[in-house]
Design an enzyme around this catalytic site. Sequence first.
Site, PDB file in Angstrom:
ATOM      1  N   THR A 104      91.428 -13.451 -42.199  1.00 26.02           N
ATOM      2  CA  THR A 104      91.449 -15.130 -41.763  1.00 26.02           C
ATOM      3  C   THR A 104      91.298 -14.993 -40.188  1.00 26.02           C
ATOM      4  OG1 THR A 104      93.221 -16.361 -41.319  1.00 26.02           O
ATOM      5  CG2 THR A 104      93.848 -14.402 -41.735  1.00 26.02           C
ATOM      6  N   ASP A 105      91.132 -16.321 -39.771  1.00 22.51           N
ATOM      7  CA  ASP A 105      91.056 -16.385 -38.224  1.00 22.51           C
ATOM      8  C   ASP A 105      92.295 -16.268 -37.704  1.00 22.51           C
ATOM      9  OD1 ASP A 105      91.778 -18.745 -39.268  1.00 22.51           O
ATOM     10  OD2 ASP A 105      90.417 -20.158 -38.244  1.00 22.51           O
ATOM     11  N   GLU A 106      93.354 -16.230 -38.380  1.00 26.15           N
ATOM     12  CA  GLU A 106      94.808 -16.392 -37.868  1.00 26.15           C
ATOM     13  C   GLU A 106      95.159 -15.305 -37.185  1.00 26.15           C
ATOM     14  OE1 GLU A 106      97.855 -18.507 -39.849  1.00 26.15           O
ATOM     15  OE2 GLU A 106      96.471 -19.392 -41.238  1.00 26.15           O
ATOM     16  N   TYR A 162     102.656 -13.554 -41.615  1.00 21.45           N
ATOM     17  CA  TYR A 162     101.408 -13.698 -42.408  1.00 21.45           C
ATOM     18  C   TYR A 162     100.069 -13.296 -41.544  1.00 21.45           C
ATOM     19  CZ  TYR A 162      96.804 -15.570 -44.187  1.00 21.45           C
ATOM     20  OH  TYR A 162      95.541 -15.562 -44.325  1.00 21.45           O
ATOM     21  N   LYS A 189      97.944  -9.682 -41.999  1.00 17.15           N
ATOM     22  CA  LYS A 189      96.484  -9.540 -42.448  1.00 17.15           C
ATOM     23  C   LYS A 189      95.898  -8.895 -41.253  1.00 17.15           C
ATOM     24  CE  LYS A 189      94.067 -11.222 -44.973  1.00 17.15           C
ATOM     25  NZ  LYS A 189      93.574 -10.731 -46.356  1.00 17.15           N
TER      26      LYS A 189
END
Length: 356
Positions: free
Chosen positions: A135-137, A161, A165
């Site tokens: 993810t870009d997060e 989260y 990741k």
Amino acid sequence: MILVTGGAGFIGSNFVLDWLADAATRDEPVVNLDALTYAGNLRNLASLAGDARHTFVHGDITDRGLVDRLLAEHRPRAIVHFAAESHVDRSIHGPGEFIRTNVQGSFTLLEAARAHWAGLPGAERDAFRFLHVSTDEVYGSLAPDAPAFTEDHPYEPNSPYSASKAASDHLVRAWHHTYGLPVLTTNCSNNYGPFHFPEKLIPLMIVNALAGKPLPVYGDGRQIRDWLYVKDHCSGIRAVLARGRVGQTYNIGGWNEQANIDIVHRVCALLDELKPDPAGPYARLITHVSDRPGHDRRYAIDARKIERELGWRPAETFDTGIRKTVQWYLQHGDWVAEVQSGAYREWVARNYAGRA
């Protein structure tokens, strides 16, 4: 043969369906390993019932014995790893499950993949790939005028989260550099589209609006995300698996930066057009609630590398993708009703309680 983890979830099920529909891949079978937690739904894959190309296995990626058996039995040429806990709000309430699945589960898969890969004969060993979907997060939050995230952007995760990741991304990188495992990593922007569990922004707005319930918008609603239609994401992953350079990361984005409040108004406008409410415009239901802790202000993906190296660009604009998405939910009320179980209702009540 490929092994897909988390292939009954939102992105994973779309990927499996698209893989078995695309002319370039439809003749290659899929083994689909999914734990069927709350967001996993075999109904997503109902169209594949009885299809010999699809083998579903109910199991957990942290179960090393099971993963080893699947690799030995099916000898996949690639693992495409979607399985993850992915909802920021849930990670705030219960981070432990995110560490177990996203970190421990990815570690277990990497170790099983490394053992499997090491035992393959020469040509099969050279062709094997482990593709990790992220993810870009992991990159953190962007200032309003900052350039979009590139693959070289430093990691600055701000939620349990995104931290979990980021940890899994680092493990994948380390298994390549230490052991030589042929890995690929993709970091995507916010996905939307069919089969999206209605805890995330777009499906939550659609199902709440249709039920006449409040449309909860965090804070001022000016948080910006880059929105990627899920089927575009799937085509990007196929491109990376087919042609990506081993050890590389590829950002997959939609070139669609939108503020959350603008997304909500767009959904309301589409519903006004496609299924008008006699009580009035759906925007009347918008309710601003207190923001969640550590809410990142802006994400944006620079997807030039995947276009430059692999020739991939999204096929959908936001206007075409969001219309398809709203239409899908209007046509699949039975699916929505099935996933909105008592446990789902309890979660929504818990997450939004006291936010007014």
